[in-house]
Design a protein around this motif. Structure first.
Motif, PDB file in Angstrom:
ATOM      1  N   ARG A  31     -10.645   3.832   3.558  1.00  0.00           N
ATOM      2  CA  ARG A  31      -9.332   3.968   2.929  1.00  0.00           C
ATOM      3  C   ARG A  31      -9.073   2.844   1.931  1.00  0.00           C
ATOM      4  O   ARG A  31      -8.389   3.057   0.924  1.00  0.00           O
ATOM      5  N   ALA A  32      -9.595   1.666   2.209  1.00  0.00           N
ATOM      6  CA  ALA A  32      -9.415   0.562   1.259  1.00  0.00           C
ATOM      7  C   ALA A  32     -10.128   0.866  -0.059  1.00  0.00           C
ATOM      8  O   ALA A  32      -9.589   0.608  -1.144  1.00  0.00           O
ATOM      9  N   LEU A  33     -11.332   1.435   0.035  1.00  0.00           N
ATOM     10  CA  LEU A  33     -12.082   1.757  -1.184  1.00  0.00           C
ATOM     11  C   LEU A  33     -11.445   2.907  -1.952  1.00  0.00           C
ATOM     12  O   LEU A  33     -11.405   2.901  -3.186  1.00  0.00           O
ATOM     13  N   SER A  34     -10.966   3.910  -1.239  1.00  0.00           N
ATOM     14  CA  SER A  34     -10.457   5.097  -1.916  1.00  0.00           C
ATOM     15  C   SER A  34      -8.987   4.990  -2.304  1.00  0.00           C
ATOM     16  O   SER A  34      -8.529   5.723  -3.183  1.00  0.00           O
ATOM     17  N   LEU A  35      -8.227   4.092  -1.666  1.00  0.00           N
ATOM     18  CA  LEU A  35      -6.800   3.977  -1.942  1.00  0.00           C
ATOM     19  C   LEU A  35      -6.389   2.599  -2.466  1.00  0.00           C
ATOM     20  O   LEU A  35      -5.769   2.499  -3.529  1.00  0.00           O
ATOM     21  N   LEU A  36      -6.708   1.562  -1.719  1.00  0.00           N
ATOM     22  CA  LEU A  36      -6.209   0.232  -2.083  1.00  0.00           C
ATOM     23  C   LEU A  36      -6.890  -0.344  -3.317  1.00  0.00           C
ATOM     24  O   LEU A  36      -6.247  -1.065  -4.102  1.00  0.00           O
ATOM     25  N   LEU A  37      -8.170  -0.055  -3.504  1.00  0.00           N
ATOM     26  CA  LEU A  37      -8.867  -0.580  -4.681  1.00  0.00           C
ATOM     27  C   LEU A  37      -8.257  -0.026  -5.971  1.00  0.00           C
ATOM     28  O   LEU A  37      -7.911  -0.807  -6.876  1.00  0.00           O
ATOM     29  N   PRO A  38      -8.078   1.292  -6.122  1.00  0.00           N
ATOM     30  CA  PRO A  38      -7.394   1.794  -7.324  1.00  0.00           C
ATOM     31  C   PRO A  38      -5.952   1.304  -7.428  1.00  0.00           C
ATOM     32  O   PRO A  38      -5.451   1.051  -8.522  1.00  0.00           O
ATOM     33  N   TYR A  39      -5.284   1.182  -6.289  1.00  0.00           N
ATOM     34  CA  TYR A  39      -3.907   0.667  -6.265  1.00  0.00           C
ATOM     35  C   TYR A  39      -3.849  -0.715  -6.912  1.00  0.00           C
ATOM     36  O   TYR A  39      -3.033  -0.976  -7.808  1.00  0.00           O
ATOM     37  N   ALA A  40      -4.728  -1.618  -6.457  1.00  0.00           N
ATOM     38  CA  ALA A  40      -4.736  -2.976  -6.996  1.00  0.00           C
ATOM     39  C   ALA A  40      -5.159  -2.992  -8.463  1.00  0.00           C
ATOM     40  O   ALA A  40      -4.595  -3.741  -9.281  1.00  0.00           O
ATOM     41  N   ALA A  41      -6.130  -2.162  -8.811  1.00  0.00           N
ATOM     42  CA  ALA A  41      -6.619  -2.140 -10.191  1.00  0.00           C
ATOM     43  C   ALA A  41      -5.533  -1.692 -11.155  1.00  0.00           C
ATOM     44  O   ALA A  41      -5.294  -2.332 -12.193  1.00  0.00           O
ATOM     45  N   THR A  64     -10.302   5.504  -9.848  1.00  0.00           N
ATOM     46  CA  THR A  64      -9.934   6.776  -9.222  1.00  0.00           C
ATOM     47  C   THR A  64     -10.152   6.776  -7.714  1.00  0.00           C
ATOM     48  O   THR A  64      -9.669   7.680  -7.021  1.00  0.00           O
ATOM     49  N   GLY A  65     -10.907   5.816  -7.203  1.00  0.00           N
ATOM     50  CA  GLY A  65     -11.216   5.794  -5.783  1.00  0.00           C
ATOM     51  C   GLY A  65     -12.317   6.745  -5.381  1.00  0.00           C
ATOM     52  O   GLY A  65     -12.611   6.919  -4.202  1.00  0.00           O
ATOM     53  N   ALA A  66     -12.958   7.387  -6.365  1.00  0.00           N
ATOM     54  CA  ALA A  66     -14.022   8.354  -6.097  1.00  0.00           C
ATOM     55  C   ALA A  66     -15.294   7.931  -6.812  1.00  0.00           C
ATOM     56  O   ALA A  66     -15.240   7.337  -7.889  1.00  0.00           O
ATOM     57  N   PRO A  67     -16.465   8.221  -6.246  1.00  0.00           N
ATOM     58  CA  PRO A  67     -17.727   7.893  -6.918  1.00  0.00           C
ATOM     59  C   PRO A  67     -17.850   8.591  -8.261  1.00  0.00           C
ATOM     60  O   PRO A  67     -17.215   9.628  -8.497  1.00  0.00           O
ATOM     61  N   ARG A  68     -18.657   8.042  -9.109  1.00  0.00           N
ATOM     62  CA  ARG A  68     -18.863   8.591 -10.452  1.00  0.00           C
ATOM     63  C   ARG A  68     -19.403  10.014 -10.379  1.00  0.00           C
ATOM     64  O   ARG A  68     -20.250  10.333  -9.557  1.00  0.00           O
ATOM     65  N   TRP A  69     -18.874  10.863 -11.248  1.00  0.00           N
ATOM     66  CA  TRP A  69     -19.352  12.240 -11.346  1.00  0.00           C
ATOM     67  C   TRP A  69     -20.692  12.246 -12.065  1.00  0.00           C
ATOM     68  O   TRP A  69     -20.822  11.729 -13.162  1.00  0.00           O
ATOM     69  N   ARG A  70     -21.695  12.841 -11.448  1.00  0.00           N
ATOM     70  CA  ARG A  70     -23.019  12.903 -12.054  1.00  0.00           C
ATOM     71  C   ARG A  70     -23.389  14.373 -12.274  1.00  0.00           C
ATOM     72  O   ARG A  70     -23.346  15.176 -11.348  1.00  0.00           O
ATOM     73  N   VAL A  71     -23.739  14.698 -13.491  1.00  0.00           N
ATOM     74  CA  VAL A  71     -24.123  16.064 -13.841  1.00  0.00           C
ATOM     75  C   VAL A  71     -25.563  16.052 -14.319  1.00  0.00           C
ATOM     76  O   VAL A  71     -25.916  15.281 -15.220  1.00  0.00           O
TER      77      VAL A  71
END
Length: 319
Positions: free
Chosen positions: A31-41, A279-286
């Motif tokens: 949750r820290a990576l997906s929520l708090l990190l973007p929050y702080a950024a 965004t709290g999500a890993p990079r989209w790779r296509v």
């Protein structure tokens, strides 16, 4: 009608998609990576002189104390930030309570709601919306119950239409006041939260019917829009505040730009290494088009890049 469900539904879905058995440390980390990190950024970006001077033209500077306090202390371009910390606290508390008997798990949200209704406890004033989060546990635990028992609901689509329709009608006719979770305002004791959950549950049941079997391009398109959407939550108020500084604008124009501009930017950021941070999500790779049509890649997708979003390790799995 929107306030009756547009925030509670996120907490209901958190419970509905809850993945049991994760450790406390694992929950906090994810949750820290997906929520708090973007929050702080985004807090740092929006408070930076470059952005802040533009948004606060002619107004007093935004106090750093309010930024650190979070919750209801944040307004204007930070209007939706309270939700991120409230969701983080709610998820961690549910994980702490998970191993207790179900009736004990319900004690925390019931006690919080009673304190709001009877004693007017200032839960909304607790920093980082932690007090509000405890009251929001009602919606998370109710979402878990919905996931557990939805298969026992006869005619779920009809039930969903009735629940959502009746709840929205009750709010639209002002028989039931809506909730304002940011201020820990849960409206009419007992009735409002029950009606809010009924609307959310009805919408989930209807959505399950509408989107059953969705896959392929449509499924990937929906996933791609959804995965980086936390950035939309954190930045849409910046667009609204920019319009306020610029002067009067048609509300329809403000609405469309506050929705479209952040989402387009989020989709672009999702293609970059900054995706985790913003965004709290890993990079989209296509993978390349040529690889997509290669027969070996079709049988061994692990040898090429993934089509669609990289799975978010912080996202809860369906039950």
């Amino acid at each position: 009608m929107l306030f009756a469900w547009h925030v509670p539904v996120f907490f209901v879905l958190t419970g509905y998609l809850w993945k049991p058995g994760r450790s406390i440390i694992g929950e906090v980390r994810r949750r820290a990576l997906s929520l708090l990190l973007p929050y702080a950024a985004w807090l740092a970006i929006i408070m930076s002189p470059l952005v802040g001077d533009l948004l606060l033209r002619g107004q007093a500077a935004f106090p750093a104390e309010s930024a650190l306090r979070g919750g209801t202390a944040l307004g204007g371009q930070f209007a939706a930030f309270w939700f991120v910390t409230a969701l983080f606290v709610a998820a961690v508390v549910v994980r702490l309570l998970e191993r207790l008997p179900l009736w004990l798990q319900w004690c925390a949200p019931v006690a919080a709601l009673v304190s709001l209704w009877v004693f007017r406890a200032p839960l909304g004033d607790v920093p980082l919306s932690a007090g509000t989060a405890v009251a929001c546990l009602f919606f998370v635990l109710a979402g878990r119950l919905l996931a557990r028992y939805r298969h026992r609901i006869p005619y779920p689509t009809v039930a969903g239409v009735v629940l959502a329709g009746a709840g929205l009608a009750a709010v639209a006719t002002r028989l039931v006041p809506p909730v304002d979770l940011k201020k820990a305002d849960t409206g009419m004791p007992v009735v409002t939260v029950v009606v809010s959950f009924a609307i959310c549950a009805g919408l989930v049941l209807v959505a399950l019917r509408l989107f059953v079997g969705v896959n392929g391009r449509l499924g990937r398109a929906i996933s791609r829009l959804a995965v980086p959407s936390l950035m939309v939550v954190l930045t849409h108020a910046v667009v609204i505040q920019t319009w306020r500084v610029a002067g009067a604008a048609p509300s329809a124009l403000v609405f469309v730009t506050a929705l479209v501009v952040p989402w387009l930017l989020a989709l672009l950021v999702h293609l970059t290494p900054a995706s985790v941070l913003l965004t709290g999500a890993p990079r989209w790779r296509v993978r390349h088009a040529a690889a997509a049509h290669h027969p070996r890649a079709a049988h061994h997708p692990q040898e090429g890049h993934r089509i669609g979003p990289t799975p978010d390790p912080a996202a809860p799995s369906p039950p």
